[in-house]
Design a protein around this motif. Structure first.
Motif, PDB file in Angstrom:
ATOM      1  N   GLU A   1       0.855  -1.174   0.000  1.00 17.50           N
ATOM      2  CA  GLU A   1       0.000   0.000   0.000  1.00 17.50           C
ATOM      3  C   GLU A   1       0.897   1.232   0.000  1.00 17.50           C
ATOM      4  O   GLU A   1       1.756   1.379   0.874  1.00 17.50           O
ATOM      5  CB  GLU A   1      -0.928   0.010   1.208  1.00 17.50           C
TER       6      GLU A   1
ATOM      7  N   ARG B   1      -7.348  -4.475  -6.530  1.00 17.42           N
ATOM      8  CA  ARG B   1      -8.767  -4.773  -6.348  1.00 17.42           C
ATOM      9  C   ARG B   1      -9.403  -5.245  -7.638  1.00 17.42           C
ATOM     10  O   ARG B   1      -9.345  -4.562  -8.660  1.00 17.42           O
ATOM     11  CB  ARG B   1      -9.531  -3.534  -5.879  1.00 17.42           C
ATOM     12  N   CYS B   2     -10.026  -6.414  -7.588  1.00 16.98           N
ATOM     13  CA  CYS B   2     -10.778  -6.929  -8.732  1.00 16.98           C
ATOM     14  C   CYS B   2     -11.897  -5.944  -9.051  1.00 16.98           C
ATOM     15  O   CYS B   2     -12.578  -5.459  -8.141  1.00 16.98           O
ATOM     16  CB  CYS B   2     -11.359  -8.301  -8.394  1.00 16.98           C
ATOM     17  N   THR B   3     -12.071  -5.645 -10.316  1.00 17.89           N
ATOM     18  CA  THR B   3     -13.117  -4.696 -10.711  1.00 17.89           C
ATOM     19  C   THR B   3     -14.505  -5.324 -10.717  1.00 17.89           C
ATOM     20  O   THR B   3     -15.492  -4.620 -10.845  1.00 17.89           O
ATOM     21  CB  THR B   3     -12.817  -4.081 -12.094  1.00 17.89           C
ATOM     22  N   HIS B   4     -14.580  -6.627 -10.539  1.00 20.19           N
ATOM     23  CA  HIS B   4     -15.876  -7.289 -10.458  1.00 20.19           C
ATOM     24  C   HIS B   4     -16.407  -7.287  -9.024  1.00 20.19           C
ATOM     25  O   HIS B   4     -17.606  -7.282  -8.797  1.00 20.19           O
ATOM     26  CB  HIS B   4     -15.768  -8.726 -10.980  1.00 20.19           C
ATOM     27  N   GLY B   5     -15.498  -7.303  -8.063  1.00 18.82           N
ATOM     28  CA  GLY B   5     -15.891  -7.317  -6.658  1.00 18.82           C
ATOM     29  C   GLY B   5     -14.742  -6.813  -5.810  1.00 18.82           C
ATOM     30  O   GLY B   5     -13.618  -6.697  -6.276  1.00 18.82           O
ATOM     31  N   ASP B   6     -15.018  -6.524  -4.591  1.00 23.26           N
ATOM     32  CA  ASP B   6     -14.004  -5.963  -3.698  1.00 23.26           C
ATOM     33  C   ASP B   6     -13.133  -7.079  -3.125  1.00 23.26           C
ATOM     34  O   ASP B   6     -13.232  -7.440  -1.958  1.00 23.26           O
ATOM     35  CB  ASP B   6     -14.682  -5.161  -2.581  1.00 23.26           C
ATOM     36  N   VAL B   7     -12.270  -7.636  -3.995  1.00 21.45           N
ATOM     37  CA  VAL B   7     -11.430  -8.772  -3.637  1.00 21.45           C
ATOM     38  C   VAL B   7      -9.976  -8.429  -3.970  1.00 21.45           C
ATOM     39  O   VAL B   7      -9.696  -7.869  -5.030  1.00 21.45           O
ATOM     40  CB  VAL B   7     -11.869 -10.035  -4.421  1.00 21.45           C
ATOM     41  N   SER B   8      -9.073  -8.783  -3.084  1.00 25.31           N
ATOM     42  CA  SER B   8      -7.654  -8.522  -3.297  1.00 25.31           C
ATOM     43  C   SER B   8      -7.085  -9.453  -4.363  1.00 25.31           C
ATOM     44  O   SER B   8      -7.111 -10.676  -4.208  1.00 25.31           O
ATOM     45  CB  SER B   8      -6.895  -8.717  -1.984  1.00 25.31           C
TER      46      SER B   8
ATOM     47  N   CYS C   1      -8.198 -13.478 -10.274  1.00 19.21           N
ATOM     48  CA  CYS C   1      -8.955 -13.248  -9.043  1.00 19.21           C
ATOM     49  C   CYS C   1      -9.355 -14.603  -8.464  1.00 19.21           C
ATOM     50  O   CYS C   1      -9.981 -15.413  -9.142  1.00 19.21           O
ATOM     51  CB  CYS C   1     -10.189 -12.407  -9.347  1.00 19.21           C
TER      52      CYS C   1
END
Length: 108
Positions: free
Chosen positions: A21, A43-50, A63
């Protein structure tokens, strides 16, 4: 803004994402099989996943939750369900230091 030290190149394991970060921006750093170091939005643009918890395959980062693969070079998703790209950052190497400016998105 200028580039910040994100990590040491020597601490990166091939095909193993590292989450950092910088100035509040989450970035996934990956050293691919060719030894090239990439930095993309974490961050995946489909969901808030690292994405840094995902899997590297060739020149993509997958992802772990949704299966979308993002190009390490362009940030463009290679398959659904994601359809929006993630940002790609310019990587500079200074000795063993990996430097990234989180305010500068790479032109692709």
């Amino acid at each position: 803004m200028s580039a910040h030290r994100a990590c040491s190149a020597s601490e990166l394991e091939q095909d193993t994402p590292l989450r950092v970060e910088l100035d509040g921006v989450a970035i996934a750093i990956v050293k691919d099989a060719d030894g090239i170091i990439h930095a993309i939005g974490d961050r995946c643009t489909h969901g808030d996943v690292s994405l840094s918890e995902g899997f590297v395959e060739g020149k993509t980062l997958e992802c772990w939750a949704h299966g979308s693969q993002f190009s390490l070079e362009t940030g463009v998703p290679q398959n659904l369900p994601a359809y929006e790209p993630v940002p790609v950052y310019v990587v500079e190497i200074d000795g063993d230091d990996v430097l990234i400016d989180p305010t500068v998105i790479k032109e692709v």
